[in-house]
Design an enzyme around this catalytic site. Structure first.
Site, PDB file in Angstrom:
ATOM      1  N   ASP A 112      -5.439  -3.407  -2.295  1.00  0.00           N
ATOM      2  CA  ASP A 112      -5.337  -1.952  -2.439  1.00  0.00           C
ATOM      3  C   ASP A 112      -3.932  -1.557  -2.885  1.00  0.00           C
ATOM      4  O   ASP A 112      -3.757  -0.660  -3.721  1.00  0.00           O
ATOM      5  CB  ASP A 112      -5.734  -1.233  -1.160  1.00  0.00           C
ATOM      6  N   GLU A 171       0.834  -1.208   0.000  1.00  0.00           N
ATOM      7  CA  GLU A 171       0.000   0.000   0.000  1.00  0.00           C
ATOM      8  C   GLU A 171       0.868   1.258   0.000  1.00  0.00           C
ATOM      9  O   GLU A 171       0.697   2.156  -0.812  1.00  0.00           O
ATOM     10  CB  GLU A 171      -0.891  -0.034   1.238  1.00  0.00           C
TER      11      GLU A 171
END
Length: 361
Positions: A128, A71
């Site tokens: 993500d 991330e």
């Protein structure tokens, strides 16, 4: 109205052509208007890089023992390309490739801990982070026209589509990771992992992929996930085969550390129109110092306030165009708060303010 003299009209025409050309060049940069607004020696970017990015390109989570995540590497890549900082972009990517891209697919291991040996103990991915990396690489291709960046983005997108997308309960959804989120008839989901502006951009360049379905169903799932008296979405969500949703049973039923990103990504991705959940979040954040989290079932709240990065997201949700003062002071924040502030600033620059705004009663 009297016409301008011919020579004046010609000059006006040349001026108009020049302005049009400049506007087209600005729009050709990643993120549209951001191309003309952010530069590599921007003081806020330089401060962020000095605080959280090592000279070797590792983005450090200062609030979590100095670990790194896919991330964070994705966020660093995205911010670097928006700033036009190619040198730092390449450093971040090289570190990511050498240390996290160690799986058999094009996805990245989610966590790197320099205090452990080996530093990557769990090779599972985080969707993500993969979305952010694919998005940053595509923007790098559009900005610098290096085919290598385009190819990486395409490979990561292909493996996201192949390994992380499911049809379940009448929805197209994104697993948070390849392993560990499918439980009998339930999927455990995290709506803050849906980077809505990335999904929208991927649909533009890859209309045959699942991106539009993910984008569309995320909006419905967000509203369906509203829980309790405050009608807030939980950080982690369980989606049953019959389409019903509830807070995931293996996580605290909180709107908090994870879900703070939902308004950021939904506003940035222009996915906020008619979204009641965002109105409920805006209402919860009305007080000057809202709590960092709330239990969506019993209403119990954190004894400490929302971070400066969270207050930046609140400003975006309120349709404001500048970061609050506390969010601009990166030196007083940890990695997560400062990253939220930097991403929110980018979203504020890039959002098309001509679109209809979120109207909350």
């Amino acid at each position: 109205m009297a016409k301008a003299p011919l020579h004046q009209s010609g000059r006006l025409g040349l001026l108009w052509l020049l302005l049009w050309s400049l506007s087209q060049n600005a729009c050709a940069q990643p993120g549209g208007r951001s191309g003309g607004s952010l530069i590599a020696d921007d003081p806020l970017w330089q401060a962020y890089a000095a605080l959280f990015i090592t000279p070797g390109g590792r983005v450090i989570d200062t609030g979590n023992g100095g670990v790194s995540h896919s991330e964070g590497q994705g966020w660093g890549l995205l911010l670097a390309v928006a700033q036009g900082d190619r040198e730092r972009f390449d450093l971040i990517w090289r570190w990511t490739q050498e240390n996290l891209q160690i799986r058999s697919d094009a996805l990245s291991a989610w966590r790197y801990d320099p205090a452990q040996e080996p530093p990557v103990h769990d090779r599972n991915n985080a969707s993500d982070g993969d979305l952010m990396i694919a998005w940053a690489m595509w923007r790098a291709w559009e900005r610098w026209r290096e085919p290598h960046y385009r190819d990486i983005s395409q490979r990561v997108r292909a493996d996201i589509a192949s390994h992380l997308v499911r049809e379940h309960g009448g929805y197209t959804v994104l697993l948070p990771g390849r392993d560990g989120f499918e439980h009998d008839d339930r999927l455990h989901l995290n709506l803050s992992y849906l980077v809505m502006p990335a999904l929208r951009e991927f649909h533009r360049v890859d209309a045959g992929g699942p991106w539009q379905a993910l984008y569309r169903d995320a909006q419905q799932l967000l509203d369906e996930s509203r829980t309790g008296v405050l009608q807030l979405p939980p950080d982690w969500l369980a989606l049953a085969a019959d389409g019903s949703v509830a807070p995931a049973p293996d996580q605290p039923p909180r709107f908090g550390f994870e879900a703070v990103r939902i308004p950021l990504f939904f506003m940035w991705g222009e996915a906020h129109h008619g979204c009641q959940a965002l109105c409920d979040i805006q209402r919860f954040w009305e007080e000057p110092a809202p709590p960092a989290w709330v239990d969506v079932r019993n209403g119990r709240q954190a004894e400490y306030s929302l971070s400066p990065g969270g207050l930046a997201v609140r400003a975006l949700l309120r349709q404001e165009h500048q970061l609050p003062a506390e969010a601009r002071d990166l030196a007083t924040q940890d990695y997560y708060s400062a990253s939220l502030a930097m991403l929110t600033r980018l979203a504020m620059i890039e959002r098309d303010t001509r679109r209809p705004v979120l109207l909350c009663q």
